[in-house]
Structure formats: structure tokens, C-alpha cells
Design a protein around this motif. Structure first.
Motif, short mmCIF file in Angstrom:
data_model
loop_
_atom_site.label_atom_id
_atom_site.label_comp_id
_atom_site.label_asym_id
_atom_site.label_seq_id
_atom_site.Cartn_x
_atom_site.Cartn_y
_atom_site.Cartn_z
N ASP A 180 58.79 66.05 -15.42
CA ASP A 180 58.86 66.41 -16.28
C ASP A 180 58.36 67.57 -17.39
O ASP A 180 57.11 68.34 -16.44
N VAL A 181 58.90 68.21 -18.51
CA VAL A 181 58.92 69.46 -18.93
C VAL A 181 57.37 69.54 -19.42
O VAL A 181 58.11 69.07 -21.11
N ASP A 182 56.02 69.55 -19.60
CA ASP A 182 55.29 69.22 -20.51
C ASP A 182 54.02 70.55 -20.89
O ASP A 182 53.37 70.34 -21.63
N THR A 183 54.24 71.47 -19.31
CA THR A 183 53.48 71.89 -19.51
C THR A 183 53.86 73.18 -19.53
O THR A 183 55.18 73.43 -18.53
N PRO A 184 53.39 74.74 -19.11
CA PRO A 184 53.60 75.98 -19.00
C PRO A 184 53.73 75.60 -17.70
O PRO A 184 54.58 76.44 -16.74
N ALA A 185 53.07 75.16 -16.30
CA ALA A 185 52.98 75.39 -15.60
C ALA A 185 54.39 74.23 -14.77
O ALA A 185 55.21 75.01 -13.70
N ASP A 186 54.58 73.54 -15.59
CA ASP A 186 56.25 72.60 -15.07
C ASP A 186 56.81 73.91 -15.87
O ASP A 186 58.52 73.72 -15.44
N LEU A 187 56.77 74.74 -17.15
CA LEU A 187 58.37 75.29 -16.93
C LEU A 187 58.48 76.31 -16.24
O LEU A 187 60.04 76.49 -15.78
N GLU A 188 57.61 77.20 -15.82
CA GLU A 188 57.49 77.73 -14.66
C GLU A 188 58.36 77.63 -13.45
O GLU A 188 59.49 78.12 -12.64
N ARG A 189 58.41 75.41 -13.27
CA ARG A 189 58.85 75.41 -11.94
C ARG A 189 60.07 74.78 -12.46
O ARG A 189 61.18 75.14 -11.86
N LEU A 190 60.37 74.16 -13.39
CA LEU A 190 62.01 74.62 -14.14
C LEU A 190 62.46 75.67 -13.54
O LEU A 190 63.48 76.37 -13.26
N GLN A 191 62.01 77.08 -14.31
CA GLN A 191 63.00 78.17 -14.11
C GLN A 191 62.31 78.38 -12.98
O GLN A 191 64.55 78.98 -12.22
N ALA A 192 62.19 78.18 -11.99
CA ALA A 192 61.97 78.31 -10.30
C ALA A 192 63.25 77.26 -9.94
O ALA A 192 63.74 77.99 -9.07
N MET A 193 63.68 76.32 -9.90
CA MET A 193 64.73 75.16 -9.85
C MET A 193 65.92 76.18 -10.01
O MET A 193 66.76 75.94 -9.45
N GLU A 194 65.72 77.18 -11.77
CA GLU A 194 66.88 77.27 -11.93
C GLU A 194 67.59 78.59 -11.26
O GLU A 194 68.44 78.73 -10.86
N GLU A 195 66.68 79.25 -10.69
CA GLU A 195 66.27 80.11 -9.92
C GLU A 195 66.92 79.99 -8.59
O GLU A 195 68.29 80.91 -7.56
N GLN A 196 66.65 79.08 -7.92
CA GLN A 196 67.04 78.63 -6.74
C GLN A 196 68.88 78.17 -6.75
O GLN A 196 69.31 78.11 -5.57
N LYS A 197 68.85 77.42 -7.92
CA LYS A 197 69.98 76.72 -7.62
C LYS A 197 71.35 77.82 -7.98
O LYS A 197 72.55 77.73 -7.58
N GLU A 198 71.40 79.28 -8.96
CA GLU A 198 72.06 79.91 -8.97
C GLU A 198 71.76 80.70 -7.54
O GLU A 198 72.93 81.33 -7.73
N HIS A 199 70.49 81.13 -6.73
CA HIS A 199 70.71 81.72 -5.35
C HIS A 199 71.11 81.23 -4.70
O HIS A 199 72.11 81.23 -4.14
N ASP A 200 71.38 79.46 -4.63
CA ASP A 200 72.00 78.18 -3.69
C ASP A 200 73.84 78.35 -3.98
O ASP A 200 74.62 78.70 -3.33
N ARG A 201 74.32 78.43 -4.98
CA ARG A 201 75.64 79.13 -5.97
C ARG A 201 76.57 80.22 -5.61
O ARG A 201 77.37 80.59 -5.03
N HIS A 202 75.12 81.07 -5.51
CA HIS A 202 75.98 82.65 -4.99
C HIS A 202 76.19 82.67 -4.11
O HIS A 202 77.70 83.09 -3.08
N THR A 203 75.00 82.13 -2.85
CA THR A 203 75.47 82.03 -1.41
C THR A 203 76.40 81.04 -1.20
O THR A 203 77.45 81.60 0.48
N HIS A 204 76.76 79.82 -2.05
CA HIS A 204 77.51 79.22 -1.21
C HIS A 204 79.06 80.14 -1.29
O HIS A 204 80.13 79.85 -0.94
N VAL A 205 79.04 80.71 -2.50
CA VAL A 205 80.28 80.81 -2.65
C VAL A 205 80.71 81.98 -1.65
O VAL A 205 81.88 82.66 -1.63
N ALA A 206 79.51 83.22 -1.57
CA ALA A 206 79.62 84.07 -0.61
C ALA A 206 80.14 83.62 0.70
O ALA A 206 81.15 83.93 1.59
#
Length: 206
Positions: A180-206
């Protein structure tokens, strides 16, 4: 006879460790509070209650444009812990004659509408059903009407954890539910997860 499952999104905390309202943190194009409301709605819960407390004025502005029209509860005693929000929600569920209450937080981003539906399907109004992750039981959890009184008697900041330890409680696995998102470190992890999902989405489309 169909069941009436109400949902309760817990969004009253001050997010002190995070340093900003976690309810308004953006993830995949929406804030975490709106995401939780949408998940409950898509799972079939109605009505969907959201409990606000700390900084509720700013959150109210966001909720005014929420298309799912959640019912808003203001918890003036939010400083006394999560149990006060759950008690408010249980009383509200009782007032609308709900058969069950689905309780979830706004910052468990691995929760999906499908997982919430599995909790609802497992209960049959005879059992409390908890999510299972990291070798423990937790929320999201589904509480049938027979447990509403006990929810209203909760105290402190442990939420409904004590009620989930009973041997009669059923469980549904939730992969990654401990995050869950309790600390700044959790927020960084959340942002990394979002970036990975976005990367995966573009890779899949390509």
C-alpha cells in the motif's frame, strides 16, 4: 433473492508518513480514492460509501465530479483510528438494509474488481471473507449483516483485523495485497509500477 452489497472505501487518514494525501495520488490516470470507488462499483456494490476525515474539504471537491456518485460520510473522530471509520460505514450499511458490507482502503493498488467479486461470491451471507496476503488476513474483506454490530463496536487503529482472525473466516488470495502507499518509498515504487505497465502496453502494441 439477490443480495445488496454495500461498499465502504476508507479514505479518512492524514497520510502523515507520505507527506501528502494518499487519496489524491495519481495512478493510471485517476486518483487512488476514485480508483477504489470505481473498483467497488464495477464489482457490483451499491451503494458505495466513502469515509473522509483529514483534509476532507479538498477530497469533497474531487468527489463532486466522480461519475459513480459515492455516498460521503465525514468522520470527525478520524484521529481515534481506522475503527471509527469502519463503525461509521457499518452503521450506514445498516441504514440502507445492506446484506453485506465490502470494506476496502484506497491505496491497495493490486486490488481489482474481479478480486472484490470473488470475495462477494465466497460469502453466501454465512461467512466473513478476508483477503489473504503475506501470510495474514486483511482487507479488502466482506462482512455479512450479522457482523455489522461487531464492526460498530471496534476501537483503535487496528481496523477489523481482530474480527478476521476467527476460524470461521474464509479467505481469498490477493497477490501483492501487502503493498500500500504509506511512505515516499512506496510512492516511488508505485510510480515505477506505472512506468512498467506503460512500457509493457507500448511493447505489446508494437
Amino acid at each position: 433473492m439477490s443480495r445488496r452489497v454495500a461498499a465502504l472505501v476508507l479514505a479518512a487518514g492524514a497520510s502523515e508518513r507520505l507527506g501528502q494525501p494518499k487519496q489524491l495520488v495519481q495512478y493510471q490516470g485517476e486518483c487512488l480514492m476514485n480508483r477504489a470507488i470505481r473498483m467497488a462499483h464495477e464489482a457490483g456494490a451499491s451503494p458505495v460509501f466513502v469515509v473522509l476525515g483529514a483534509g476532507y474539504e479538498a477530497l469533497l471537491e474531487v468527489l463532486q465530479t466522480n461519475p459513480h456518485e459515492p455516498r460521503i460520510l465525514i468522520n470527525k473522530g478520524w484521529r481515534r483510528g481506522m475503527s471509527t471509520s469502519i463503525a461509521l460505514g457499518a452503521a450506514a450499511a445498516e441504514r440502507v438494509d445492506a446484506d453485506d458490507l465490502l470494506v476496502l482502503t484506497c491505496d491497495q493498488v493490486t486490488v481489482t474488481a474481479e478480486h472484490l467479486r470473488r470475495l462477494m461470491e465466497a460469502s453466501h451471507r454465512e461467512h466473513v471473507v478476508a483477503s489473504h496476503y503475506y501470510e495474514r488476513r486483511g482487507i479488502p474483506a466482506l462482512f455479512p449483516e450479522f457482523s455489522f454490530h461487531a464492526l460498530q463496536e471496534l476501537t483503535g487503529d487496528t481496523g477489523a483485523r481482530e474480527l478476521l482472525q476467527d476460524d470461521a473466516v474464509l479467505t481469498v488470495p490477493l497477490r501483492g495485497g501487502e503493498f500500500d502507499v504509506d511512505t515516499p518509498a512506496d510512492l516511488e515504487r508505485l510510480q515505477a509500477m506505472e512506468e512498467q505497465k506503460e512500457h509493457d502496453r507500448h511493447t505489446h502494441v508494437a
